[in-house]
Design an enzyme around this catalytic site. Sequence first.
Site, PDB file in Angstrom:
ATOM      1  N   ASP A   1       0.849  -1.026   0.480  1.00  0.00           N
ATOM      2  CA  ASP A   1       0.418  -0.266   0.234  1.00  0.00           C
ATOM      3  C   ASP A   1       0.848   1.052   0.282  1.00  0.00           C
ATOM      4  O   ASP A   1       1.940   1.413   0.814  1.00  0.00           O
ATOM      5  CB  ASP A   1      -1.004  -0.060   1.157  1.00  0.00           C
TER       6      ASP A   1
ATOM      7  N   GLU B   1       2.148  -0.096  -4.814  1.00  0.00           N
ATOM      8  CA  GLU B   1       0.607   1.082  -4.944  1.00  0.00           C
ATOM      9  C   GLU B   1       1.490   2.307  -4.816  1.00  0.00           C
ATOM     10  O   GLU B   1       1.928   2.437  -4.559  1.00  0.00           O
ATOM     11  CB  GLU B   1      -0.532   0.800  -4.447  1.00  0.00           C
TER      12      GLU B   1
ATOM     13  N   HIS C   1     -11.191  -0.479  -4.451  1.00  0.00           N
ATOM     14  CA  HIS C   1     -12.032  -0.275  -4.282  1.00  0.00           C
ATOM     15  C   HIS C   1     -12.130   1.380  -3.589  1.00  0.00           C
ATOM     16  O   HIS C   1     -12.250   2.430  -2.959  1.00  0.00           O
ATOM     17  CB  HIS C   1     -11.415  -0.815  -2.096  1.00  0.00           C
ATOM     18  N   ASP C   2     -11.156   1.645  -4.767  1.00  0.00           N
ATOM     19  CA  ASP C   2     -10.444   3.473  -3.990  1.00  0.00           C
ATOM     20  C   ASP C   2     -11.678   4.782  -4.912  1.00  0.00           C
ATOM     21  O   ASP C   2     -10.744   5.151  -5.382  1.00  0.00           O
ATOM     22  CB  ASP C   2      -8.668   3.849  -4.467  1.00  0.00           C
TER      23      ASP C   2
HETATM   24  O1  TEU Z   1      -4.407   4.635  -0.937  1.00  0.00           O
HETATM   25  C1  TEU Z   1      -3.226   5.532  -1.386  1.00  0.00           C
HETATM   26  C2  TEU Z   1      -4.044   6.685  -2.082  1.00  0.00           C
HETATM   27  O2  TEU Z   1      -4.625   7.639  -1.323  1.00  0.00           O
HETATM   28  C3  TEU Z   1      -4.607   6.301  -3.064  1.00  0.00           C
HETATM   29  O3  TEU Z   1      -6.105   6.481  -3.080  1.00  0.00           O
HETATM   30  C4  TEU Z   1      -4.986   6.955  -3.802  1.00  0.00           C
HETATM   31  O4  TEU Z   1      -5.519   7.303  -5.045  1.00  0.00           O
HETATM   32  C5  TEU Z   1      -3.425   7.241  -5.151  1.00  0.00           C
HETATM   33  O5  TEU Z   1      -2.203   6.650  -3.966  1.00  0.00           O
HETATM   34  C6  TEU Z   1      -3.351   7.465  -6.459  1.00  0.00           C
HETATM   35  O6  TEU Z   1      -2.582   9.033  -6.180  1.00  0.00           O
HETATM   36  C7  TEU Z   1      -4.065   3.439  -0.108  1.00  0.00           C
HETATM   37  C8  TEU Z   1      -5.210   2.694  -0.265  1.00  0.00           C
HETATM   38  O7  TEU Z   1      -5.682   2.152  -1.158  1.00  0.00           O
HETATM   39  C9  TEU Z   1      -6.449   3.071   0.472  1.00  0.00           C
HETATM   40  O8  TEU Z   1      -7.650   2.368   0.413  1.00  0.00           O
HETATM   41  C10 TEU Z   1      -6.339   4.052   2.055  1.00  0.00           C
HETATM   42  O9  TEU Z   1      -7.024   4.767   2.451  1.00  0.00           O
HETATM   43  C11 TEU Z   1      -4.534   4.373   1.856  1.00  0.00           C
HETATM   44  O10 TEU Z   1      -3.919   4.064   0.852  1.00  0.00           O
HETATM   45  C12 TEU Z   1      -3.679   4.523   3.760  1.00  0.00           C
HETATM   46  O11 TEU Z   1      -3.708   3.330   3.711  1.00  0.00           O
END
Ligand code: TEU
Length: 554
Positions: free
Chosen positions: A198, A241, A314-315
């Site tokens: 993550d 990610e 999920h985001d």
């Molecule tokens: O997400 C990181 C985050 O902020 C992404 O949603 C963002 O859209 C991406 O970096 C593009 O800029 C992760 C998880 O997937 C999310 O569900 C969590 O809330 C977050 O980390 C914090 O752990």
Amino acid sequence: MLPEKLRKQVIYQIYPRSFKDSNNDGIGDLNGIRSQMDYLACLGVTMLWLTPIFKSPNRDNGYDVSNYYEINPEFGSESDLEKLIDSAHSKNISIMLDMVFNHTSDQHDWFQKSRAREYPYTDFYIWKDGVDGRAPKGKEAFFGGDVWQFDDLRKQYYYHTFDKKQPDLNWSEPLVRKKLADVVNYWIKKGVAGFRFDAIDYIGKKLNPIVETDIELTHKYLNELKKNSYGQDNSIITVGETGAADLKSSRRYTDFKTGELDMVFQFEFMNLDGVRSDDWIKKEFPIIKLKKLVDHWQKGLFFKGWSGQFLGSHDFPRLVSRFGSETSGYRFLSASMLATFLFGLQGTPYIYQGDEIGMSNFPWQRVDQFRDIESLNFAGKFAKQGLGPEEIVKRLADNSRDNARTPFQWSNDQYAGFSNGKPWLAVNPNFKTVNVQREINDNTSLLNYYRRLIKIRKQETLFFDGDFKMLDGENDSLFFYERFKDDRRLLVVANFSEKRYVLENKFLPKNEKDILIANYSDRSKKELFSDPNIRPFESFIYLLDKEGRQNDQK
Ligand code: TEU
Ligand code: CA
């Protein structure tokens, strides 16, 4: 050399809270997932990525871990996880866990000890004194508010990239790095075969004079993590990610020899319409820009690195609502078109739970229907700015992550067959028509389209090792591209709109048997396979041999 272990992977993302509830407390759980293993096997996916299942106060639904060695009791026990892993293995499916290593929950024991300046946890987090009674210089946190939060006990500020209850770990502290490698090793021993890391590009930070992400440090720390944990077993699959990664850094993360990860998720496609950024006003989705980016990434990463391909998670809001059309008649066509477009690309395809049956955004009406901490924080911020409730709900509705988190729709029973108890988040009222039960035996359903798509993706090697060529790059809604190797070529047509197009003669399929998949069923029939007219949201994939094309060009 492309990594063989990625050749046939199709990864399915499960949000355990919302997948299947086995004990009717309204919260999905591990036994629930296990009870649907036949469904997942029948879909044909090879790996299940479970979003965080560790102990957590659920401020951010598990992305705030309070213990990396314990399963969240709402989801079950460690023995339930073992049973899930075994059951998956018996169907040739493996399990990928989500490691949230940029931060922990403020309830984590390490944080509690760090607050109390207890050795050796003192520097496990990023602490600073205030400046003239105010917070150190910093930006706005992702989920709203300042990145610095004052702690009453330690009388210092701690740094948080996300919510204030998600303090960032201090990776410059060697013991932090060691403890995190131990966590990975523990789960590898349990039979976990994949890890999603993550927000991993936030781990490397320069701490002075201001806190700033530093990509060199991120590579350094990841390299060490790899060496001390998953790098010791080459069969393990990792995905990072990397929200900020561009092509160059993605290459470096995933270089087949020196990279730290097997693949990254890059977000340039997903950020094009401004969803969840700045003012939360959704913009038009610019197809021409998407085409340029796809071309850039596909050509630029090929044979140099690898990425995970996704249009939903999920985001983000549901992909059919966001990039397709929910209008009746177009739900199936646009959703299958998007899947076809995605599966044709280089990289490993990811399916987010429910996208395979066409689940769509929820018809939100009130702010109190939302549960996501990010949405609620933004609602608060918008209210402070003086926006009225209607406008706030509208912005949340178009952007909220809760759209993707409503319970999975298994059947048209109460609560969509997700649970017999009231679910933690409301079920989308369209469950009466959008559900697995209805689609599973219907050969023309989206679900069965996905099954065929997954099957051909595994069978046809061009998907894996074919080079990429964009065709008709100027067209503002028809995606048309080629995957080729030696004298074999695969063509992918995906009409992102209701407009009609006429395909050039030289590109027409030569034989109905060459159509591998099509979302208009007549496209694979004798009468229509070579019809040049492309219909609304039409999509298909076909083989076209070089010779056939050359003959045609004469
Ligand atoms: O997400 C990181 C985050 O902020 C992404 O949603 C963002 O859209 C991406 O970096 C593009 O800029 C992760 C998880 O997937 C999310 O569900 C969590 O809330 C977050 O980390 C914090 O752990
Ligand atoms: Ca449950």
